[in-house]
Design a protein around this motif. Structure first.
Motif, PDB file in Angstrom:
ATOM      1  N   SER A   1      -3.685   6.751   0.623  1.00 47.81           N
ATOM      2  CA  SER A   1      -2.713   6.014   1.483  1.00 47.81           C
ATOM      3  C   SER A   1      -3.101   4.546   1.480  1.00 47.81           C
ATOM      4  O   SER A   1      -1.966   3.575   1.182  1.00 47.81           O
ATOM      5  CB  SER A   1      -2.705   6.455   2.957  1.00 47.81           C
ATOM      6  OG  SER A   1      -1.717   5.633   3.663  1.00 47.81           O
ATOM      7  N   ASN A   2      -3.984   4.221   1.082  1.00 47.39           N
ATOM      8  CA  ASN A   2      -4.560   2.688   0.850  1.00 47.39           C
ATOM      9  C   ASN A   2      -4.636   2.167  -0.412  1.00 47.39           C
ATOM     10  O   ASN A   2      -4.613   1.025  -0.668  1.00 47.39           O
ATOM     11  CB  ASN A   2      -6.152   2.471   1.406  1.00 47.39           C
ATOM     12  CG  ASN A   2      -5.989   2.201   3.023  1.00 47.39           C
ATOM     13  OD1 ASN A   2      -5.103   1.769   3.463  1.00 47.39           O
ATOM     14  ND2 ASN A   2      -7.180   2.761   3.632  1.00 47.39           N
TER      15      ASN A   2
ATOM     16  N   ARG B   1       0.799  -1.107  -0.048  1.00 51.34           N
ATOM     17  CA  ARG B   1       0.017  -0.011   0.034  1.00 51.34           C
ATOM     18  C   ARG B   1       0.887   1.171   0.086  1.00 51.34           C
ATOM     19  O   ARG B   1       1.876   1.135   0.413  1.00 51.34           O
ATOM     20  CB  ARG B   1      -0.978  -0.187   1.263  1.00 51.34           C
ATOM     21  CG  ARG B   1      -1.873  -1.046   1.263  1.00 51.34           C
ATOM     22  CD  ARG B   1      -3.132  -1.126   2.425  1.00 51.34           C
ATOM     23  NE  ARG B   1      -3.937  -2.047   2.116  1.00 51.34           N
ATOM     24  CZ  ARG B   1      -4.835  -2.287   1.546  1.00 51.34           C
ATOM     25  NH1 ARG B   1      -5.100  -1.492   0.554  1.00 51.34           N
ATOM     26  NH2 ARG B   1      -5.533  -3.416   1.472  1.00 51.34           N
ATOM     27  N   LEU B   2       0.560   2.132  -0.679  1.00 53.08           N
ATOM     28  CA  LEU B   2       1.121   3.473  -0.865  1.00 53.08           C
ATOM     29  C   LEU B   2       1.676   4.051   0.526  1.00 53.08           C
ATOM     30  O   LEU B   2       2.997   4.413   0.595  1.00 53.08           O
ATOM     31  CB  LEU B   2       0.344   4.531  -1.603  1.00 53.08           C
ATOM     32  CG  LEU B   2       1.166   5.874  -1.796  1.00 53.08           C
ATOM     33  CD1 LEU B   2       2.374   5.441  -2.782  1.00 53.08           C
ATOM     34  CD2 LEU B   2       0.227   7.066  -2.475  1.00 53.08           C
ATOM     35  N   GLY B   3       0.724   3.843   1.455  1.00 53.29           N
ATOM     36  CA  GLY B   3       1.233   4.601   2.866  1.00 53.29           C
ATOM     37  C   GLY B   3       2.187   3.671   3.508  1.00 53.29           C
ATOM     38  O   GLY B   3       3.082   4.391   4.365  1.00 53.29           O
ATOM     39  N   GLU B   4       2.425   2.452   3.158  1.00 54.07           N
ATOM     40  CA  GLU B   4       3.599   1.722   3.763  1.00 54.07           C
ATOM     41  C   GLU B   4       4.967   2.121   3.354  1.00 54.07           C
ATOM     42  O   GLU B   4       5.880   2.077   4.216  1.00 54.07           O
ATOM     43  CB  GLU B   4       3.256   0.322   3.515  1.00 54.07           C
ATOM     44  CG  GLU B   4       2.144  -0.431   3.904  1.00 54.07           C
ATOM     45  CD  GLU B   4       1.817  -1.710   3.373  1.00 54.07           C
ATOM     46  OE1 GLU B   4       1.102  -2.377   4.202  1.00 54.07           O
ATOM     47  OE2 GLU B   4       2.449  -2.224   2.485  1.00 54.07           O
ATOM     48  N   ILE B   5       4.883   2.912   2.240  1.00 50.33           N
ATOM     49  CA  ILE B   5       6.427   3.294   1.613  1.00 50.33           C
ATOM     50  C   ILE B   5       6.517   4.813   1.761  1.00 50.33           C
ATOM     51  O   ILE B   5       7.488   5.199   1.051  1.00 50.33           O
ATOM     52  CB  ILE B   5       6.567   2.796   0.331  1.00 50.33           C
ATOM     53  CG1 ILE B   5       5.661   3.303  -0.451  1.00 50.33           C
ATOM     54  CG2 ILE B   5       6.516   1.084   0.331  1.00 50.33           C
ATOM     55  CD1 ILE B   5       6.008   3.070  -2.113  1.00 50.33           C
ATOM     56  N   CYS B   6       5.320   5.646   2.436  1.00 50.90           N
ATOM     57  CA  CYS B   6       5.678   6.926   2.422  1.00 50.90           C
ATOM     58  C   CYS B   6       6.291   7.393   3.674  1.00 50.90           C
ATOM     59  O   CYS B   6       6.080   7.091   4.977  1.00 50.90           O
ATOM     60  CB  CYS B   6       4.278   7.491   2.187  1.00 50.90           C
ATOM     61  SG  CYS B   6       3.561   7.466   0.424  1.00 50.90           S
ATOM     62  N   LYS B   7       7.089   8.586   3.404  1.00 54.59           N
ATOM     63  CA  LYS B   7       7.488   9.530   4.655  1.00 54.59           C
ATOM     64  C   LYS B   7       6.464  10.431   4.810  1.00 54.59           C
ATOM     65  O   LYS B   7       6.277  10.947   5.957  1.00 54.59           O
ATOM     66  CB  LYS B   7       8.864  10.277   4.305  1.00 54.59           C
ATOM     67  CG  LYS B   7       9.948   9.313   3.922  1.00 54.59           C
ATOM     68  CD  LYS B   7      11.205  10.270   3.473  1.00 54.59           C
ATOM     69  CE  LYS B   7      12.376   9.463   2.803  1.00 54.59           C
ATOM     70  NZ  LYS B   7      13.279  10.429   2.044  1.00 54.59           N
ATOM     71  N   LYS B   8       5.675  10.917   3.775  1.00 54.26           N
ATOM     72  CA  LYS B   8       4.748  12.104   4.039  1.00 54.26           C
ATOM     73  C   LYS B   8       3.767  11.762   3.139  1.00 54.26           C
ATOM     74  O   LYS B   8       3.905  11.650   1.869  1.00 54.26           O
ATOM     75  CB  LYS B   8       5.356  13.239   3.666  1.00 54.26           C
ATOM     76  CG  LYS B   8       4.719  14.622   3.548  1.00 54.26           C
ATOM     77  CD  LYS B   8       5.604  15.861   3.432  1.00 54.26           C
ATOM     78  CE  LYS B   8       6.398  15.616   2.133  1.00 54.26           C
ATOM     79  NZ  LYS B   8       7.073  16.946   1.972  1.00 54.26           N
ATOM     80  N   ILE B   9       2.434  11.889   3.384  1.00 57.67           N
ATOM     81  CA  ILE B   9       1.072  12.074   2.780  1.00 57.67           C
ATOM     82  C   ILE B   9       0.327  13.166   3.244  1.00 57.67           C
ATOM     83  O   ILE B   9      -0.240  12.736   4.439  1.00 57.67           O
ATOM     84  CB  ILE B   9       0.458  10.651   2.139  1.00 57.67           C
ATOM     85  CG1 ILE B   9       1.180   9.486   1.752  1.00 57.67           C
ATOM     86  CG2 ILE B   9      -0.831  11.012   1.344  1.00 57.67           C
ATOM     87  CD1 ILE B   9       0.252   8.568   1.606  1.00 57.67           C
ATOM     88  N   THR B  10       0.369  14.257   2.591  1.00 52.37           N
ATOM     89  CA  THR B  10      -0.513  15.438   3.083  1.00 52.37           C
ATOM     90  C   THR B  10      -1.323  16.207   2.112  1.00 52.37           C
ATOM     91  O   THR B  10      -0.904  15.912   0.859  1.00 52.37           O
ATOM     92  CB  THR B  10       0.367  16.202   4.091  1.00 52.37           C
ATOM     93  OG1 THR B  10      -0.681  17.268   4.896  1.00 52.37           O
ATOM     94  CG2 THR B  10       1.367  17.057   3.322  1.00 52.37           C
TER      95      THR B  10
END
Length: 203
Positions: A148-149, A14-23
């Motif tokens: 994120s999902n 999932r994208l959120g698993e590899i992200c430092k930042k999502i805003t």
């Protein structure tokens, strides 16, 4: 949750698993100061990059400091439209200039190559998923939790680099073709103008 079969060595993430930042950008941006720090929005996403040609709002130092705490937009970040017709439009922020953002965009930074993730997010598979997850009417949008999902297949690092390399070569070819087409259109235009001038001289 595996939408389709993937090659051996690849992994669903999932994208959120590899992200430092999502805003996302400000839901209540500071008043337009007329000058100062640019406030970017989805309308500034042009051909995979952020263009400053159509900046409609600026903020002062106070507004910048307030909003920058959350977004901290820096060179290499992914900028993606998340509202209305802009949903799924994506760019790499290739500037050193300090900016803040309006809520029409998401700001994403990952632990991987953001160039590779841009390719992933631009794929038909993800674009269709984004449209499915959009809420509301024509001016609806996509929640950050939905982004994120997002699930996609992740290849090993060597294959990620090869994919980026091949896509960059293809894009370079497209850019060269566009340049040639523009040059030929200009030549045709000049030729037609010359023919018309000669025609009127003979009348």
């Amino acid at each position: 949750e595996q939408p389709f079969e993937i090659p051996e060595g690849w992994k669903w993430v999932r994208l959120g698993e590899i992200c430092k930042k999502i805003t996302d950008g400000s839901h209540n941006p500071p008043p337009n100061a007329g000058k100062g720090y640019p406030v970017i929005s989805a309308m500034n996403i042009k051909k995979g990059e952020i263009s400053f040609d159509t900046i409609a709002r600026y903020t002062d130092e106070i507004g910048f400091q307030k909003e920058n705490k959350r977004t901290q937009i820096t060179r290499g970040d992914l900028i993606m439209g998340i509202i209305g017709a802009s949903i799924g439009n994506i760019a790499i922020y290739n500037h050193d200039e300090k900016v803040i953002a309006q809520r029409s965009i998401a700001i994403i930074d990952t632990y991987l190559s953001n160039f590779f993730i841009r390719i992933v997010l631009s794929s038909k598979f993800i674009q269709n998923d984004l449209q499915t997850k959009a809420f509301g009417s024509a001016q609806g949008g996509v929640y950050l939790g939905k982004i994120s999902n997002l699930i996609f297949p992740l290849p090993p690092l060597a294959e990620q680099k090869e994919i980026v390399s091949r896509v960059e070569k293809l894009l370079a070819n497209v850019t060269e073709l566009e340049k040639q087409i523009t040059e030929r259109e200009e030549m045709t235009k000049q030729l037609m103008q010359s023919i018309m001038k000669d025609a009127f001289r003979e009348v």
